[in-house]
Design an enzyme around this catalytic site. Structure first.
Site, mmCIF file in Angstrom:
data_model
loop_
_atom_site.group_PDB
_atom_site.id
_atom_site.type_symbol
_atom_site.label_atom_id
_atom_site.label_comp_id
_atom_site.label_asym_id
_atom_site.label_seq_id
_atom_site.Cartn_x
_atom_site.Cartn_y
_atom_site.Cartn_z
ATOM 1 N N CYS A 16 0.268 -5.804 6.597
ATOM 2 C CA CYS A 16 0.271 -4.602 5.754
ATOM 3 C C CYS A 16 -1.071 -3.903 5.893
ATOM 4 C CB CYS A 16 0.534 -4.976 4.303
ATOM 5 S SG CYS A 16 0.497 -3.558 3.178
ATOM 6 N N GLY A 74 14.313 17.735 -18.866
ATOM 7 C CA GLY A 74 15.634 17.363 -19.369
ATOM 8 C C GLY A 74 15.868 15.867 -19.400
ATOM 9 N N GLN A 120 24.848 17.720 -11.574
ATOM 10 C CA GLN A 120 25.375 16.681 -12.442
ATOM 11 C C GLN A 120 26.858 16.445 -12.089
ATOM 12 O OE1 GLN A 120 23.799 14.767 -14.485
ATOM 13 N NE2 GLN A 120 21.843 15.774 -14.889
ATOM 14 N N HIS A 151 -0.472 -1.276 -3.251
ATOM 15 C CA HIS A 151 0.366 -1.974 -2.264
ATOM 16 C C HIS A 151 1.829 -1.544 -2.359
ATOM 17 C CE1 HIS A 151 2.213 -5.081 0.155
ATOM 18 N NE2 HIS A 151 3.051 -5.285 -0.858
ATOM 19 N N CYS A 179 -4.163 -5.107 0.778
ATOM 20 C CA CYS A 179 -3.939 -6.213 1.715
ATOM 21 C C CYS A 179 -5.081 -6.381 2.708
ATOM 22 C CB CYS A 179 -2.633 -6.016 2.464
ATOM 23 S SG CYS A 179 -1.166 -6.359 1.437
ATOM 24 N N ASP A 204 9.585 17.683 -12.825
ATOM 25 C CA ASP A 204 10.965 17.750 -13.292
ATOM 26 C C ASP A 204 11.022 18.702 -14.485
ATOM 27 O OD1 ASP A 204 9.941 16.402 -15.435
ATOM 28 O OD2 ASP A 204 11.309 14.705 -15.306
ATOM 29 N N SER A 205 12.220 18.999 -14.939
ATOM 30 C CA SER A 205 12.398 20.061 -15.940
ATOM 31 C C SER A 205 12.084 19.630 -17.365
ATOM 32 C CB SER A 205 13.840 20.561 -15.908
ATOM 33 O OG SER A 205 14.714 19.551 -16.396
ATOM 34 N N ASP A 245 18.465 20.889 -17.237
ATOM 35 C CA ASP A 245 19.845 20.425 -17.193
ATOM 36 C C ASP A 245 20.074 19.433 -18.316
ATOM 37 O OD1 ASP A 245 18.049 18.584 -15.776
ATOM 38 O OD2 ASP A 245 19.854 17.420 -15.400
ATOM 39 N N ASP A 255 12.140 10.109 -5.623
ATOM 40 C CA ASP A 255 11.040 9.757 -6.520
ATOM 41 C C ASP A 255 11.490 8.639 -7.431
ATOM 42 O OD1 ASP A 255 11.272 10.632 -9.620
ATOM 43 O OD2 ASP A 255 12.522 11.948 -8.381
ATOM 44 N N CYS A 278 -2.278 -1.555 3.848
ATOM 45 C CA CYS A 278 -2.774 -0.934 2.613
ATOM 46 C C CYS A 278 -4.157 -1.467 2.256
ATOM 47 C CB CYS A 278 -1.795 -1.153 1.456
ATOM 48 S SG CYS A 278 -1.900 -2.773 0.662
#
Length: 499
Positions: A365, A119, A253, A396, A370, A116-117, A203, A327, A367
């Site tokens: 699961c 900001g 924005q 997990h 698990c 990310d920037s 931004d 994200d 993962c």
């Protein structure tokens, strides 16, 4: 005129299937969504590999997903990782990452990366009042002193650590208090040295608490900063010969205002960005509407990233309305506090009932956690304050969210999206819905009881008032009779005297 060209052949987006073509949403679906669906699948091509979309990109804030090895992130299905320019700028510094060969090599991650920037962190860590993405409503919000919240308010007990002007932002390091300055040019310089495949333009983060006038001012500032970011990005790309191309995304924005969101999309959509991030203040109940305003305006052939969202219902809303990547730090953040995701909702492993529970977090699961460990073991780790607890719970949780989005992508392709969504969300939020129903029923019962009590009190009051009125009437009648008797007696007495 929107710009539909990519800046370099090293980065592109390949459109896959549209949700409206594979799943054939009904009129009821469209009504519930508030408009047409913009969802789609696709592939983002980067110098370090492809990202099949929709996709969740876990956050490795400081060049690491907290408590988890990069190799483990690859094994659990993560296609890309996002790091934070603000944090890496402060520690270890962009020169270190540049010398190491870029973010991926520095952290031993060979897949695509994003930064990310800066900001968001500059403003969210600046301690302005509620300088965070706010998923609630703020009608009538007031500060600690009871006044309506203003654009310059600061959270109680905090100092303002970030100051915005038209050129950039002065901010104080949260690590040691040193003063720094970010401008669009500095953000681009920092991100180019970090070396991620996808960067975001600098931004100004606004929130739902800011006034309409300030939103307009910040939006224009972000537009001008976007132009400066592009110019510096192009200069650095030409200067840094031999480096893999880094895509630049503009950030949309405009808070909760349709005209501002659409204006931002048209303004930035006409610029030579490779994709777009949807940021800033987002009302949960209007998330789909706000996202759809943006995706209806932005170039269809460029990817869209929704910043900082990870709740399952919000992700599905984003997918349906045209978001390609997401994200959020939430999966690992809640994991470090013993909260884990399951198809039946979220629960806390420190609860006493798990002390002797030798089942995995949930059966089925795939993962690493698990397939190797039990709830009882994780319960013990958290109670003993062992660091391994955060690692196993984070693996997990990240796998759960990554797989959820992967399955949504597959469901769009095979036409089963709405069945998948309804089944997933119905199961995940069943307990919450039941609890809300119980709470609503309890509130209704309390309201009924209060209404009955109030009605009984009113009836008693009315009966008392009636009794008082009747008593007053009797007393008045008796007084009148007594007066008449007195008058009669007086008349008789006078007559006798005169006789």
């Amino acid at each position: 005129m929107l710009n539909t060209e990519f800046s370099d052949p090293g980065f592109s987006f390949e459109l896959g299937n549209r949700l409206t073509e594979t799943a054939a949403p009904s009129a009821a679906h469209r009504t519930a969504n508030g408009g047409d669906f913009q969802g789609r699948t696709g592939i983002i091509h980067t110098p370090h590999g492809d990202i099949a979309t929709p996709a969740f990109t876990p956050v490795g804030t400081k060049a690491t997903v907290k408590a988890v090895l990069p190799e483990a992130m690859k094994e659990l299905g993560s296609q890309a990782l996002l790091a934070n320019a603000y944090h890496l700028y402060l520690q270890p510094g962009p020169d270190v990452l540049d010398a190491a060969g870029g973010l991926g090599k520095f952290m031993n991650w060979d897949g695509p990366t994003l930064t990310d920037s800066g900001g968001f962190q500059v403003m969210s860590l600046g301690s302005g009042f509620k300088k965070v993405i706010d998923m609630g409503t703020v009608a009538g919000a007031v500060g600690a002193d009871g006044r309506p919240i203003g654009d310059d308010d600061v959270a109680a007990g905090k100092e303002r650590m970030a100051h915005v002007d038209d050129d950039g932002v002065n901010f104080k390091s949260h690590i040691n208090g040193d003063m720094h300055r970010f401008t669009p040019e500095v953000s681009m310089q920092v991100q180019h040295k970090i070396g991620a495949d996808i960067m975001f333009a600098f931004d100004e983060l606004t929130t739902l608490y800011n006034s309409r006038a300030y939103q307009e001012e910040a939006l224009e500032r972000t537009r001008l900063w976007a132009l400066r970011c592009i110019a510096e990005h192009q200069r650095l790309t030409a200067e840094r010969v031999g480096k893999p191309y880094q895509a630049l995304f503009g950030v949309i924005q405009g808070a909760q205002y349709e005209d501002l969101r659409r204006k931002a999309c048209r303004d930035l959509g006409a610029m030579p960005f490779d994709g777009f991030g949807l940021g800033g203040a987002l009302e949960k109940e209007n998330l789909g509407t706000i996202v759809r305003w943006c995706t209806e305006e932005l170039p269809e052939n460029k990817p869209r990233h929704l910043l900082g969202i990870s709740e399952p219902d919000d992700i599905f809303v984003g997918i349906e309305n045209g978001v390609d990547t997401f994200d959020c730090v939430s999966p690992t953040r809640v994991a470090r506090n013993a909260a884990v995701y399951t198809p039946n909702g979220r629960f806390n492993l420190t609860n006493a009932r798990f002390k002797m529970d030798f089942n995995p977090i949930f059966e089925g699961c795939d993962c690493y956690t698990c397939t190797h460990y039990t709830r009882a073991y994780l319960h013990h780790l958290f109670k003993a304050d062992e660091r391994l607890s955060a690692t196993l719970a984070s693996i997990h949780n990240e796998r759960f969210i990554v797989k959820m989005v992967d399955d949504a992508r597959q469901a769009i392709d095979d036409g089963s999206y709405f069945d998948y969504r309804d089944h997933f969300l119905g199961r995940y939020y069943a307990k919450k819905v039941a609890q809300q129903a119980e709470q609503e029923a309890a509130r209704a019962l309390r309201a009924e009881r209060e209404a009955k009590k109030a009605a009984a009190a009113q009836a008693r009051w009315e009966a008392n008032m009636k009794a008082k009125a009747e008593a007053e009437a009797r007393r008045a009648a008796q007084a009148a009779l007594a007066a008449q008797a007195d008058e009669h007696n007086a008349t008789e007495t006078k007559a006798k005297q005169e006789g």
